[in-house]
Design an enzyme around this catalytic site. Structure first.
Site, PDB file in Angstrom:
ATOM      1  N   ILE A   9       0.824  -1.222   0.000  1.00  0.00           N
ATOM      2  CA  ILE A   9       0.000   0.000   0.000  1.00  0.00           C
ATOM      3  C   ILE A   9       0.855   1.269   0.000  1.00  0.00           C
ATOM      4  CG2 ILE A   9      -0.232   0.198   2.533  1.00  0.00           C
ATOM      5  CD1 ILE A   9      -3.206   0.979   2.010  1.00  0.00           C
ATOM      6  N   THR A 134       3.148  -8.759 -14.622  1.00  0.00           N
ATOM      7  CA  THR A 134       3.873  -7.703 -15.335  1.00  0.00           C
ATOM      8  C   THR A 134       4.220  -8.087 -16.767  1.00  0.00           C
ATOM      9  OG1 THR A 134       6.067  -6.683 -15.443  1.00  0.00           O
ATOM     10  CG2 THR A 134       5.903  -8.641 -14.101  1.00  0.00           C
ATOM     11  N   GLU A 136       6.991  -7.659 -17.914  1.00  0.00           N
ATOM     12  CA  GLU A 136       8.353  -8.231 -17.846  1.00  0.00           C
ATOM     13  C   GLU A 136       8.313  -9.741 -18.015  1.00  0.00           C
ATOM     14  OE1 GLU A 136      11.802  -7.285 -17.126  1.00  0.00           O
ATOM     15  OE2 GLU A 136      11.028  -5.486 -18.075  1.00  0.00           O
ATOM     16  N   TYR A 157      13.615 -10.868 -11.630  1.00  0.00           N
ATOM     17  CA  TYR A 157      12.297 -10.286 -11.329  1.00  0.00           C
ATOM     18  C   TYR A 157      11.225 -10.907 -12.223  1.00  0.00           C
ATOM     19  CZ  TYR A 157       8.510  -6.818 -11.560  1.00  0.00           C
ATOM     20  OH  TYR A 157       7.274  -6.195 -11.575  1.00  0.00           O
ATOM     21  N   LYS A 161       8.045 -13.414 -11.199  1.00  0.00           N
ATOM     22  CA  LYS A 161       6.648 -13.049 -11.474  1.00  0.00           C
ATOM     23  C   LYS A 161       5.949 -14.121 -12.318  1.00  0.00           C
ATOM     24  CE  LYS A 161       5.971  -8.842  -9.608  1.00  0.00           C
ATOM     25  NZ  LYS A 161       4.806  -8.425  -8.800  1.00  0.00           N
TER      26      LYS A 161
HETATM   27  P1  NAP Z   1       6.601   0.049  -5.844  1.00  0.00           P
HETATM   28  O1  NAP Z   1       6.275   1.502  -5.915  1.00  0.00           O
HETATM   29  O2  NAP Z   1       8.022  -0.379  -5.862  1.00  0.00           O
HETATM   30  O3  NAP Z   1       5.904  -0.518  -4.519  1.00  0.00           O
HETATM   31  C1  NAP Z   1       6.206  -1.800  -4.027  1.00  0.00           C
HETATM   32  C2  NAP Z   1       5.518  -1.994  -2.696  1.00  0.00           C
HETATM   33  O4  NAP Z   1       5.869  -3.286  -2.191  1.00  0.00           O
HETATM   34  C3  NAP Z   1       5.933  -0.977  -1.612  1.00  0.00           C
HETATM   35  O5  NAP Z   1       4.816  -0.703  -0.802  1.00  0.00           O
HETATM   36  C4  NAP Z   1       6.968  -1.769  -0.829  1.00  0.00           C
HETATM   37  O6  NAP Z   1       7.119  -1.329   0.514  1.00  0.00           O
HETATM   38  C5  NAP Z   1       6.323  -3.144  -0.839  1.00  0.00           C
HETATM   39  N1  NAP Z   1       7.235  -4.239  -0.533  1.00  0.00           N
HETATM   40  C6  NAP Z   1       8.459  -4.494  -1.077  1.00  0.00           C
HETATM   41  N2  NAP Z   1       8.991  -5.594  -0.545  1.00  0.00           N
HETATM   42  C7  NAP Z   1       8.099  -6.050   0.380  1.00  0.00           C
HETATM   43  C8  NAP Z   1       8.073  -7.148   1.277  1.00  0.00           C
HETATM   44  N3  NAP Z   1       9.101  -8.007   1.369  1.00  0.00           N
HETATM   45  N4  NAP Z   1       6.985  -7.315   2.062  1.00  0.00           N
HETATM   46  C9  NAP Z   1       5.967  -6.442   2.017  1.00  0.00           C
HETATM   47  N5  NAP Z   1       5.928  -5.367   1.210  1.00  0.00           N
HETATM   48  C10 NAP Z   1       6.990  -5.187   0.388  1.00  0.00           C
HETATM   49  O7  NAP Z   1       5.865  -0.744  -7.020  1.00  0.00           O
HETATM   50  P2  NAP Z   1       4.614  -0.312  -7.923  1.00  0.00           P
HETATM   51  O8  NAP Z   1       5.115   0.376  -9.123  1.00  0.00           O
HETATM   52  O9  NAP Z   1       3.594   0.311  -7.064  1.00  0.00           O
HETATM   53  O10 NAP Z   1       4.117  -1.747  -8.404  1.00  0.00           O
HETATM   54  C11 NAP Z   1       3.141  -2.489  -7.675  1.00  0.00           C
HETATM   55  C12 NAP Z   1       3.180  -3.937  -8.108  1.00  0.00           C
HETATM   56  O11 NAP Z   1       2.899  -4.038  -9.490  1.00  0.00           O
HETATM   57  C13 NAP Z   1       4.516  -4.624  -7.916  1.00  0.00           C
HETATM   58  O12 NAP Z   1       4.250  -5.972  -7.587  1.00  0.00           O
HETATM   59  C14 NAP Z   1       5.176  -4.542  -9.282  1.00  0.00           C
HETATM   60  O13 NAP Z   1       6.101  -5.598  -9.431  1.00  0.00           O
HETATM   61  C15 NAP Z   1       3.973  -4.692 -10.168  1.00  0.00           C
HETATM   62  N6  NAP Z   1       4.049  -4.034 -11.468  1.00  0.00           N
HETATM   63  C16 NAP Z   1       4.357  -2.722 -11.576  1.00  0.00           C
HETATM   64  C17 NAP Z   1       4.359  -2.113 -12.815  1.00  0.00           C
HETATM   65  C18 NAP Z   1       4.690  -0.653 -12.993  1.00  0.00           C
HETATM   66  O14 NAP Z   1       4.992  -0.240 -14.121  1.00  0.00           O
HETATM   67  N7  NAP Z   1       4.613   0.156 -11.954  1.00  0.00           N
HETATM   68  C19 NAP Z   1       4.031  -2.858 -13.961  1.00  0.00           C
HETATM   69  C20 NAP Z   1       3.701  -4.197 -13.802  1.00  0.00           C
HETATM   70  C21 NAP Z   1       3.697  -4.772 -12.548  1.00  0.00           C
HETATM   71  P3  NAP Z   1       8.112  -0.099   0.893  1.00  0.00           P
HETATM   72  O15 NAP Z   1       7.324   1.149   0.567  1.00  0.00           O
HETATM   73  O16 NAP Z   1       8.345  -0.305   2.319  1.00  0.00           O
HETATM   74  O17 NAP Z   1       9.332  -0.244   0.024  1.00  0.00           O
HETATM   75  N1  GDD Z   2      15.750   2.392 -14.128  1.00  0.00           N
HETATM   76  C1  GDD Z   2      16.477   2.838 -15.168  1.00  0.00           C
HETATM   77  N2  GDD Z   2      17.491   3.731 -14.927  1.00  0.00           N
HETATM   78  N3  GDD Z   2      16.193   2.371 -16.400  1.00  0.00           N
HETATM   79  C2  GDD Z   2      16.918   2.866 -17.429  1.00  0.00           C
HETATM   80  C3  GDD Z   2      17.938   3.801 -17.257  1.00  0.00           C
HETATM   81  C4  GDD Z   2      18.250   4.240 -15.941  1.00  0.00           C
HETATM   82  O1  GDD Z   2      19.135   5.053 -15.714  1.00  0.00           O
HETATM   83  N4  GDD Z   2      18.455   4.104 -18.479  1.00  0.00           N
HETATM   84  C5  GDD Z   2      17.782   3.387 -19.374  1.00  0.00           C
HETATM   85  N5  GDD Z   2      16.855   2.618 -18.749  1.00  0.00           N
HETATM   86  C6  GDD Z   2      15.950   1.657 -19.416  1.00  0.00           C
HETATM   87  C7  GDD Z   2      15.974   0.260 -18.802  1.00  0.00           C
HETATM   88  O2  GDD Z   2      17.112  -0.474 -19.267  1.00  0.00           O
HETATM   89  C8  GDD Z   2      14.649  -0.274 -19.332  1.00  0.00           C
HETATM   90  O3  GDD Z   2      14.802  -0.776 -20.625  1.00  0.00           O
HETATM   91  C9  GDD Z   2      13.745   0.962 -19.398  1.00  0.00           C
HETATM   92  O4  GDD Z   2      14.621   2.094 -19.262  1.00  0.00           O
HETATM   93  C10 GDD Z   2      12.687   1.036 -18.312  1.00  0.00           C
HETATM   94  O5  GDD Z   2      13.325   0.821 -17.072  1.00  0.00           O
HETATM   95  P1  GDD Z   2      12.517   1.029 -15.682  1.00  0.00           P
HETATM   96  O6  GDD Z   2      11.873   2.359 -15.669  1.00  0.00           O
HETATM   97  O7  GDD Z   2      13.452   0.676 -14.582  1.00  0.00           O
HETATM   98  O8  GDD Z   2      11.311  -0.017 -15.804  1.00  0.00           O
HETATM   99  P2  GDD Z   2      11.277  -1.544 -16.252  1.00  0.00           P
HETATM  100  O9  GDD Z   2      10.574  -1.583 -17.584  1.00  0.00           O
HETATM  101  O10 GDD Z   2      12.569  -2.210 -16.142  1.00  0.00           O
HETATM  102  O11 GDD Z   2      10.340  -2.178 -15.124  1.00  0.00           O
HETATM  103  C11 GDD Z   2       9.136  -1.507 -14.727  1.00  0.00           C
HETATM  104  O12 GDD Z   2       8.066  -1.940 -15.517  1.00  0.00           O
HETATM  105  C12 GDD Z   2       7.744  -3.338 -15.387  1.00  0.00           C
HETATM  106  C13 GDD Z   2       6.572  -3.617 -16.336  1.00  0.00           C
HETATM  107  O13 GDD Z   2       7.063  -3.828 -17.628  1.00  0.00           O
HETATM  108  C14 GDD Z   2       8.921  -1.811 -13.245  1.00  0.00           C
HETATM  109  O14 GDD Z   2       7.857  -1.012 -12.768  1.00  0.00           O
HETATM  110  C15 GDD Z   2       8.560  -3.269 -13.030  1.00  0.00           C
HETATM  111  O15 GDD Z   2       8.180  -3.465 -11.667  1.00  0.00           O
HETATM  112  C16 GDD Z   2       7.377  -3.617 -13.948  1.00  0.00           C
HETATM  113  O16 GDD Z   2       7.014  -4.958 -13.777  1.00  0.00           O
END
Ligand code: NAP
Ligand code: GDD
Length: 348
Positions: A9, A134, A136, A157, A161
Protein backbone atom coordinates in the site's frame (compact mmCIF):
# COMPACT_ATOMS: atom_id res chain seq x y z
CA UNK A 1 -18.99 -2.20 3.50
CA UNK A 2 -16.54 -4.25 1.40
CA UNK A 3 -13.22 -4.86 3.13
CA UNK A 4 -10.03 -4.99 1.07
CA UNK A 5 -6.46 -5.80 2.03
CA UNK A 6 -3.66 -4.24 -0.03
CA UNK A 7 -0.10 -5.49 0.20
CA UNK A 8 2.34 -2.83 -1.02
CA UNK A 9 0.00 0.00 0.00
CA UNK A 10 2.98 2.35 0.47
CA UNK A 11 4.06 1.91 -3.17
CA UNK A 12 2.99 3.89 -6.23
CA UNK A 13 0.09 1.59 -7.17
CA UNK A 14 -0.89 0.85 -3.57
CA UNK A 15 -1.44 4.52 -2.86
CA UNK A 16 -3.64 5.05 -5.94
CA UNK A 17 -5.56 1.83 -5.31
CA UNK A 18 -6.21 2.80 -1.68
CA UNK A 19 -7.58 6.16 -2.87
CA UNK A 20 -9.76 4.44 -5.45
CA UNK A 21 -11.19 1.87 -3.04
CA UNK A 22 -11.83 4.44 -0.29
CA UNK A 23 -13.70 6.56 -2.85
CA UNK A 24 -15.75 3.45 -3.73
CA UNK A 25 -16.78 3.14 -0.08
CA UNK A 26 -14.44 0.29 0.93
CA UNK A 27 -12.83 -0.31 4.30
CA UNK A 28 -9.16 -0.54 3.34
CA UNK A 29 -6.43 -2.41 5.21
CA UNK A 30 -2.82 -2.10 4.12
CA UNK A 31 0.34 -4.04 4.91
CA UNK A 32 3.41 -1.98 5.68
CA UNK A 33 6.98 -3.07 6.32
CA UNK A 34 8.70 -2.06 9.47
CA UNK A 35 11.37 0.51 8.65
CA UNK A 36 13.62 2.66 10.82
CA UNK A 37 12.05 5.75 9.27
CA UNK A 38 8.47 6.43 8.19
CA UNK A 39 7.85 4.90 4.75
CA UNK A 40 4.27 6.08 4.31
CA UNK A 41 4.83 9.30 2.30
CA UNK A 42 2.55 8.23 -0.53
CA UNK A 43 -0.41 7.50 1.76
CA UNK A 44 0.06 10.14 4.47
CA UNK A 45 -2.71 12.23 2.90
CA UNK A 46 -5.09 9.28 3.44
CA UNK A 47 -4.12 8.63 7.06
CA UNK A 48 -6.96 8.27 9.55
CA UNK A 49 -6.67 7.79 13.30
CA UNK A 50 -7.75 4.15 13.65
CA UNK A 51 -9.42 5.00 16.98
CA UNK A 52 -11.70 7.55 15.34
CA UNK A 53 -15.28 6.37 14.87
CA UNK A 54 -15.93 5.61 11.22
CA UNK A 55 -12.25 5.15 10.32
CA UNK A 56 -11.93 3.30 7.01
CA UNK A 57 -8.15 2.96 6.59
CA UNK A 58 -6.05 0.66 8.77
CA UNK A 59 -2.37 -0.32 8.53
CA UNK A 60 -0.75 -3.56 9.70
CA UNK A 61 2.89 -4.57 9.92
CA UNK A 62 3.73 -7.62 7.80
CA UNK A 63 6.19 -8.78 5.17
CA UNK A 64 5.74 -11.06 2.17
CA UNK A 65 8.73 -13.11 3.34
CA UNK A 66 6.92 -13.99 6.58
CA UNK A 67 4.03 -16.40 5.98
CA UNK A 68 2.83 -16.61 9.58
CA UNK A 69 2.53 -12.83 9.84
CA UNK A 70 0.52 -12.72 6.61
CA UNK A 71 -1.79 -15.40 7.98
CA UNK A 72 -2.35 -13.46 11.23
CA UNK A 73 -3.31 -10.32 9.33
CA UNK A 74 -5.70 -12.21 7.05
CA UNK A 75 -7.30 -13.92 10.07
CA UNK A 76 -7.82 -10.67 11.91
CA UNK A 77 -8.90 -8.50 8.95
CA UNK A 78 -11.09 -11.10 7.19
CA UNK A 79 -11.05 -9.22 3.87
CA UNK A 80 -13.22 -10.16 0.90
CA UNK A 81 -10.68 -8.79 -1.61
CA UNK A 82 -6.87 -9.03 -1.44
CA UNK A 83 -4.66 -7.04 -3.81
CA UNK A 84 -1.11 -8.36 -3.82
CA UNK A 85 0.97 -5.41 -5.00
CA UNK A 86 3.98 -5.86 -2.72
CA UNK A 87 7.19 -6.70 -4.55
CA UNK A 88 10.86 -5.96 -4.98
CA UNK A 89 9.76 -4.25 -8.16
CA UNK A 90 13.03 -2.94 -9.62
CA UNK A 91 14.28 -5.07 -12.52
CA UNK A 92 17.93 -3.92 -12.31
CA UNK A 93 18.00 -4.52 -8.54
CA UNK A 94 16.70 -8.06 -9.09
CA UNK A 95 20.03 -8.91 -10.81
CA UNK A 96 21.87 -7.73 -7.67
CA UNK A 97 19.49 -9.42 -5.22
CA UNK A 98 18.10 -12.41 -7.14
CA UNK A 99 17.32 -14.66 -4.16
CA UNK A 100 15.56 -11.93 -2.23
CA UNK A 101 13.60 -10.88 -5.33
CA UNK A 102 12.52 -14.48 -5.94
CA UNK A 103 11.52 -14.85 -2.29
CA UNK A 104 9.33 -11.74 -2.24
CA UNK A 105 8.00 -11.83 -5.81
CA UNK A 106 7.70 -15.60 -6.36
CA UNK A 107 7.28 -17.23 -2.95
CA UNK A 108 5.47 -14.21 -1.44
CA UNK A 109 2.35 -14.74 -3.58
CA UNK A 110 2.46 -18.46 -2.73
CA UNK A 111 2.44 -17.65 0.99
CA UNK A 112 -0.54 -15.39 0.41
CA UNK A 113 -2.41 -17.96 -1.69
CA UNK A 114 -1.90 -20.60 1.01
CA UNK A 115 -3.10 -18.22 3.73
CA UNK A 116 -6.18 -17.29 1.67
CA UNK A 117 -6.94 -20.97 1.03
CA UNK A 118 -6.76 -21.73 4.75
CA UNK A 119 -8.76 -18.76 5.97
CA UNK A 120 -11.39 -19.15 3.25
CA UNK A 121 -11.68 -22.89 3.99
CA UNK A 122 -12.16 -22.26 7.70
CA UNK A 123 -14.55 -19.31 7.56
CA UNK A 124 -16.43 -20.12 4.35
CA UNK A 125 -16.05 -16.45 3.36
CA UNK A 126 -14.85 -16.11 -0.26
CA UNK A 127 -11.66 -14.04 -0.59
CA UNK A 128 -10.93 -12.76 -4.09
CA UNK A 129 -7.29 -12.12 -4.94
CA UNK A 130 -5.50 -9.90 -7.45
CA UNK A 131 -1.88 -10.72 -8.34
CA UNK A 132 0.31 -7.93 -9.73
CA UNK A 133 1.77 -9.56 -12.81
CA UNK A 134 3.87 -7.70 -15.33
CA UNK A 135 4.81 -7.30 -18.99
CA UNK A 136 8.35 -8.23 -17.85
CA UNK A 137 7.07 -11.82 -17.96
CA UNK A 138 6.91 -11.52 -21.78
CA UNK A 139 10.48 -10.23 -21.77
CA UNK A 140 12.05 -11.43 -25.03
CA UNK A 141 8.79 -12.26 -26.83
CA UNK A 142 8.25 -9.64 -29.55
CA UNK A 143 5.35 -7.15 -29.46
CA UNK A 144 2.44 -6.84 -29.54
CA UNK A 145 2.06 -8.96 -26.40
CA UNK A 146 -1.31 -10.31 -25.28
CA UNK A 147 -2.59 -12.99 -22.88
CA UNK A 148 -1.63 -15.69 -25.44
CA UNK A 149 2.00 -14.55 -25.86
CA UNK A 150 4.66 -16.91 -24.52
CA UNK A 151 6.46 -15.88 -21.35
CA UNK A 152 10.21 -15.33 -21.83
CA UNK A 153 11.46 -13.51 -18.72
CA UNK A 154 14.80 -11.73 -19.01
CA UNK A 155 15.51 -11.04 -15.32
CA UNK A 156 15.19 -12.71 -11.91
CA UNK A 157 12.30 -10.29 -11.33
CA UNK A 158 10.50 -11.45 -14.47
CA UNK A 159 11.13 -15.11 -13.70
CA UNK A 160 9.78 -14.77 -10.15
CA UNK A 161 6.65 -13.05 -11.47
CA UNK A 162 6.13 -15.90 -13.97
CA UNK A 163 6.21 -18.33 -11.06
CA UNK A 164 3.60 -16.26 -9.23
CA UNK A 165 1.43 -16.11 -12.35
CA UNK A 166 1.38 -19.89 -12.73
CA UNK A 167 0.70 -20.39 -9.03
CA UNK A 168 -2.37 -18.17 -9.27
CA UNK A 169 -3.63 -20.19 -12.24
CA UNK A 170 -2.92 -23.43 -10.39
CA UNK A 171 -4.68 -22.37 -7.17
CA UNK A 172 -7.66 -21.29 -9.26
CA UNK A 173 -7.83 -24.70 -10.94
CA UNK A 174 -6.87 -26.83 -7.94
CA UNK A 175 -8.88 -25.14 -5.19
CA UNK A 176 -11.41 -22.97 -7.02
CA UNK A 177 -9.95 -19.71 -5.67
CA UNK A 178 -11.21 -16.49 -7.24
CA UNK A 179 -7.67 -15.36 -8.07
CA UNK A 180 -6.83 -13.16 -11.08
CA UNK A 181 -3.58 -12.11 -12.73
CA UNK A 182 -3.22 -8.60 -14.04
CA UNK A 183 -0.45 -8.46 -16.64
CA UNK A 184 0.29 -4.77 -16.44
CA UNK A 185 2.59 -2.89 -18.76
CA UNK A 186 4.68 -0.01 -17.39
CA UNK A 187 2.67 2.64 -15.62
CA UNK A 188 4.10 5.78 -14.17
CA UNK A 189 2.94 8.85 -12.29
CA UNK A 190 3.93 11.78 -10.14
CA UNK A 191 4.38 9.18 -7.37
CA UNK A 192 6.66 6.86 -9.36
CA UNK A 193 9.80 5.74 -7.52
CA UNK A 194 12.70 7.99 -8.45
CA UNK A 195 14.95 5.18 -9.73
CA UNK A 196 12.54 4.11 -12.51
CA UNK A 197 13.54 5.71 -15.78
CA UNK A 198 10.59 8.06 -16.38
CA UNK A 199 10.73 9.65 -12.95
CA UNK A 200 14.51 9.72 -12.98
CA UNK A 201 14.24 11.75 -16.20
CA UNK A 202 11.53 14.17 -15.02
CA UNK A 203 13.27 14.74 -11.68
CA UNK A 204 16.64 15.39 -13.34
CA UNK A 205 15.37 17.56 -16.20
CA UNK A 206 13.37 19.83 -13.90
CA UNK A 207 16.35 20.19 -11.54
CA UNK A 208 18.60 20.95 -14.54
CA UNK A 209 16.09 23.60 -15.65
CA UNK A 210 16.48 25.39 -12.32
CA UNK A 211 20.27 25.01 -12.17
CA UNK A 212 20.20 22.42 -9.40
CA UNK A 213 21.85 19.66 -11.48
CA UNK A 214 24.23 19.59 -14.45
CA UNK A 215 24.02 16.13 -15.99
CA UNK A 216 21.65 13.15 -16.24
CA UNK A 217 23.27 9.71 -16.53
CA UNK A 218 21.18 6.99 -18.18
CA UNK A 219 21.67 3.50 -19.62
CA UNK A 220 19.93 1.98 -22.67
CA UNK A 221 18.00 4.68 -24.54
CA UNK A 222 16.74 2.32 -27.26
CA UNK A 223 14.42 0.21 -25.09
CA UNK A 224 10.74 0.60 -25.99
CA UNK A 225 8.04 0.70 -23.35
CA UNK A 226 4.25 1.00 -23.32
CA UNK A 227 3.79 3.68 -20.66
CA UNK A 228 0.42 4.50 -19.06
CA UNK A 229 -0.67 6.34 -15.92
CA UNK A 230 -0.98 4.37 -12.65
CA UNK A 231 -4.39 5.91 -11.83
CA UNK A 232 -5.85 4.20 -14.90
CA UNK A 233 -4.21 0.88 -14.07
CA UNK A 234 -5.54 0.56 -10.51
CA UNK A 235 -9.08 0.91 -11.89
CA UNK A 236 -8.37 -2.21 -13.95
CA UNK A 237 -7.23 -4.15 -10.85
CA UNK A 238 -10.49 -3.35 -9.10
CA UNK A 239 -12.58 -4.26 -12.16
CA UNK A 240 -10.92 -7.69 -12.37
CA UNK A 241 -12.11 -8.60 -8.89
CA UNK A 242 -15.69 -7.49 -9.65
CA UNK A 243 -16.06 -10.17 -12.35
CA UNK A 244 -18.08 -13.33 -11.60
CA UNK A 245 -15.19 -15.45 -12.86
CA UNK A 246 -11.48 -14.91 -12.22
CA UNK A 247 -9.17 -14.46 -15.21
CA UNK A 248 -5.93 -13.06 -16.59
CA UNK A 249 -5.83 -9.68 -18.33
CA UNK A 250 -3.23 -7.60 -20.15
CA UNK A 251 -3.49 -3.91 -19.24
CA UNK A 252 -1.69 -1.53 -21.59
CA UNK A 253 -2.16 1.54 -23.77
CA UNK A 254 -1.15 -0.22 -27.02
CA UNK A 255 1.41 2.50 -27.82
CA UNK A 256 5.13 2.28 -27.27
CA UNK A 257 7.96 4.81 -27.17
CA UNK A 258 11.70 4.56 -26.71
CA UNK A 259 13.44 5.84 -23.59
CA UNK A 260 15.14 8.35 -25.94
CA UNK A 261 11.76 9.62 -27.07
CA UNK A 262 10.62 10.04 -23.45
CA UNK A 263 13.79 12.02 -22.76
CA UNK A 264 13.13 14.23 -25.79
CA UNK A 265 9.53 14.91 -24.77
CA UNK A 266 10.51 15.89 -21.23
CA UNK A 267 13.41 18.13 -22.22
CA UNK A 268 11.33 19.76 -24.99
CA UNK A 269 8.58 20.54 -22.47
CA UNK A 270 11.18 22.44 -20.46
CA UNK A 271 12.80 24.14 -23.48
CA UNK A 272 16.06 22.24 -22.98
CA UNK A 273 18.28 20.39 -25.48
CA UNK A 274 18.89 16.85 -24.15
CA UNK A 275 22.21 16.50 -26.05
CA UNK A 276 23.72 19.09 -23.71
CA UNK A 277 22.82 17.26 -20.52
CA UNK A 278 22.28 13.52 -21.08
CA UNK A 279 25.26 11.13 -20.79
CA UNK A 280 25.43 7.35 -20.99
CA UNK A 281 26.71 5.40 -17.99
CA UNK A 282 27.08 1.68 -18.89
CA UNK A 283 26.51 0.83 -15.21
CA UNK A 284 22.84 1.30 -15.96
CA UNK A 285 22.84 -1.38 -18.68
CA UNK A 286 21.27 -4.66 -17.58
CA UNK A 287 22.85 -8.11 -18.08
CA UNK A 288 19.84 -8.94 -20.27
CA UNK A 289 17.42 -6.31 -21.54
CA UNK A 290 13.76 -6.38 -22.49
CA UNK A 291 13.96 -4.56 -25.81
CA UNK A 292 10.37 -3.85 -26.74
CA UNK A 293 7.04 -3.96 -24.93
CA UNK A 294 3.70 -2.98 -26.46
CA UNK A 295 0.55 -4.51 -25.05
CA UNK A 296 -2.70 -5.59 -26.65
CA UNK A 297 -5.39 -5.02 -24.03
CA UNK A 298 -8.33 -6.08 -26.24
CA UNK A 299 -9.55 -8.65 -23.72
CA UNK A 300 -9.67 -6.12 -20.88
CA UNK A 301 -11.41 -3.57 -23.11
CA UNK A 302 -14.09 -6.08 -24.10
CA UNK A 303 -14.59 -7.96 -20.83
CA UNK A 304 -13.93 -5.24 -18.24
CA UNK A 305 -14.91 -2.17 -20.26
CA UNK A 306 -11.51 -0.76 -19.30
CA UNK A 307 -9.88 2.08 -21.27
CA UNK A 308 -6.79 4.13 -20.44
CA UNK A 309 -7.58 7.83 -20.05
CA UNK A 310 -4.08 9.32 -19.85
CA UNK A 311 -1.87 9.20 -22.95
CA UNK A 312 1.88 9.70 -23.17
CA UNK A 313 1.79 13.47 -23.63
CA UNK A 314 -0.53 14.04 -20.67
CA UNK A 315 1.63 11.66 -18.60
CA UNK A 316 4.74 13.70 -19.43
CA UNK A 317 2.90 16.97 -18.78
CA UNK A 318 1.73 15.85 -15.32
CA UNK A 319 5.08 14.42 -14.24
CA UNK A 320 7.03 17.46 -15.44
CA UNK A 321 4.62 19.93 -13.77
CA UNK A 322 4.83 18.00 -10.49
CA UNK A 323 8.61 17.70 -10.50
CA UNK A 324 9.12 21.32 -11.54
CA UNK A 325 7.17 22.30 -8.42
CA UNK A 326 9.42 20.03 -6.31
CA UNK A 327 12.52 21.59 -7.87
CA UNK A 328 11.20 25.09 -7.15
CA UNK A 329 10.66 24.16 -3.50
CA UNK A 330 14.21 22.80 -3.33
CA UNK A 331 15.58 26.01 -4.85
CA UNK A 332 13.68 28.14 -2.34
CA UNK A 333 15.04 26.08 0.56
CA UNK A 334 18.60 26.29 -0.75
CA UNK A 335 18.34 30.05 -1.22
CA UNK A 336 17.13 30.31 2.37
CA UNK A 337 20.30 28.51 3.47
CA UNK A 338 18.80 25.11 4.20
CA UNK A 339 20.93 22.05 3.52
CA UNK A 340 18.99 19.84 1.09
CA UNK A 341 20.35 16.31 0.99
CA UNK A 342 21.24 14.82 -2.40
CA UNK A 343 19.59 11.47 -3.01
CA UNK A 344 20.81 8.64 -5.18
CA UNK A 345 20.61 4.89 -5.58
CA UNK A 346 23.30 2.36 -6.40
CA UNK A 347 23.24 1.36 -10.06
CA UNK A 348 19.50 1.86 -10.58
P1 NAP B 1 6.60 0.05 -5.84
O1 NAP B 1 6.28 1.50 -5.92
O2 NAP B 1 8.02 -0.38 -5.86
O3 NAP B 1 5.90 -0.52 -4.52
C1 NAP B 1 6.21 -1.80 -4.03
C2 NAP B 1 5.52 -1.99 -2.70
O4 NAP B 1 5.87 -3.29 -2.19
C3 NAP B 1 5.93 -0.98 -1.61
O5 NAP B 1 4.82 -0.70 -0.80
C4 NAP B 1 6.97 -1.77 -0.83
O6 NAP B 1 7.12 -1.33 0.51
C5 NAP B 1 6.32 -3.14 -0.84
N1 NAP B 1 7.23 -4.24 -0.53
C6 NAP B 1 8.46 -4.49 -1.08
N2 NAP B 1 8.99 -5.59 -0.54
C7 NAP B 1 8.10 -6.05 0.38
C8 NAP B 1 8.07 -7.15 1.28
N3 NAP B 1 9.10 -8.01 1.37
N4 NAP B 1 6.99 -7.31 2.06
C9 NAP B 1 5.97 -6.44 2.02
N5 NAP B 1 5.93 -5.37 1.21
C10 NAP B 1 6.99 -5.19 0.39
O7 NAP B 1 5.86 -0.74 -7.02
P2 NAP B 1 4.61 -0.31 -7.92
O8 NAP B 1 5.12 0.38 -9.12
O9 NAP B 1 3.59 0.31 -7.06
O10 NAP B 1 4.12 -1.75 -8.40
C11 NAP B 1 3.14 -2.49 -7.68
C12 NAP B 1 3.18 -3.94 -8.11
O11 NAP B 1 2.90 -4.04 -9.49
C13 NAP B 1 4.52 -4.62 -7.92
O12 NAP B 1 4.25 -5.97 -7.59
C14 NAP B 1 5.18 -4.54 -9.28
O13 NAP B 1 6.10 -5.60 -9.43
C15 NAP B 1 3.97 -4.69 -10.17
N6 NAP B 1 4.05 -4.03 -11.47
C16 NAP B 1 4.36 -2.72 -11.58
C17 NAP B 1 4.36 -2.11 -12.82
C18 NAP B 1 4.69 -0.65 -12.99
O14 NAP B 1 4.99 -0.24 -14.12
N7 NAP B 1 4.61 0.16 -11.95
C19 NAP B 1 4.03 -2.86 -13.96
C20 NAP B 1 3.70 -4.20 -13.80
C21 NAP B 1 3.70 -4.77 -12.55
P3 NAP B 1 8.11 -0.10 0.89
O15 NAP B 1 7.32 1.15 0.57
O16 NAP B 1 8.34 -0.31 2.32
O17 NAP B 1 9.33 -0.24 0.02
N1 GDD C 1 15.75 2.39 -14.13
C1 GDD C 1 16.48 2.84 -15.17
N2 GDD C 1 17.49 3.73 -14.93
N3 GDD C 1 16.19 2.37 -16.40
C2 GDD C 1 16.92 2.87 -17.43
C3 GDD C 1 17.94 3.80 -17.26
C4 GDD C 1 18.25 4.24 -15.94
O1 GDD C 1 19.14 5.05 -15.71
N4 GDD C 1 18.45 4.10 -18.48
C5 GDD C 1 17.78 3.39 -19.37
N5 GDD C 1 16.85 2.62 -18.75
C6 GDD C 1 15.95 1.66 -19.42
C7 GDD C 1 15.97 0.26 -18.80
O2 GDD C 1 17.11 -0.47 -19.27
C8 GDD C 1 14.65 -0.27 -19.33
O3 GDD C 1 14.80 -0.78 -20.63
C9 GDD C 1 13.75 0.96 -19.40
O4 GDD C 1 14.62 2.09 -19.26
C10 GDD C 1 12.69 1.04 -18.31
O5 GDD C 1 13.32 0.82 -17.07
P1 GDD C 1 12.52 1.03 -15.68
O6 GDD C 1 11.87 2.36 -15.67
O7 GDD C 1 13.45 0.68 -14.58
O8 GDD C 1 11.31 -0.02 -15.80
P2 GDD C 1 11.28 -1.54 -16.25
O9 GDD C 1 10.57 -1.58 -17.58
O10 GDD C 1 12.57 -2.21 -16.14
O11 GDD C 1 10.34 -2.18 -15.12
C11 GDD C 1 9.14 -1.51 -14.73
O12 GDD C 1 8.07 -1.94 -15.52
C12 GDD C 1 7.74 -3.34 -15.39
C13 GDD C 1 6.57 -3.62 -16.34
O13 GDD C 1 7.06 -3.83 -17.63
C14 GDD C 1 8.92 -1.81 -13.25
O14 GDD C 1 7.86 -1.01 -12.77
C15 GDD C 1 8.56 -3.27 -13.03
O15 GDD C 1 8.18 -3.47 -11.67
C16 GDD C 1 7.38 -3.62 -13.95
O16 GDD C 1 7.01 -4.96 -13.78
Amino acid sequence: MTRALITGITGQDGSYLAEHLLAEGYEVHGLIRRASTFNTDRIDHLYQDPHAPGATLFLHHADLTDGSGLRHVLESVQPTEVYNLAAQSHVAVSFKQPEYSADVDGLGPLRLLEAIRDVQGRTGQVIRMYQAGTSEMFGGSPPPQSEGTAFYPRSPYGAAKVMAHHLVVNYREAYGLHASNGILFNHESERRGETFVTRKITRAATRIKLGLQDVLYLGNLDAERDWGHAEDYVRAMHLMLQQDEPGDYVIATGESHTVRSFVNKVFAALGLEPERYVRIDPNYYRPTEVDALRGDASRARAALGWEPRVGIDELVRRMVAHDLELAKQELTLRKAGHVVAQRGAAGA
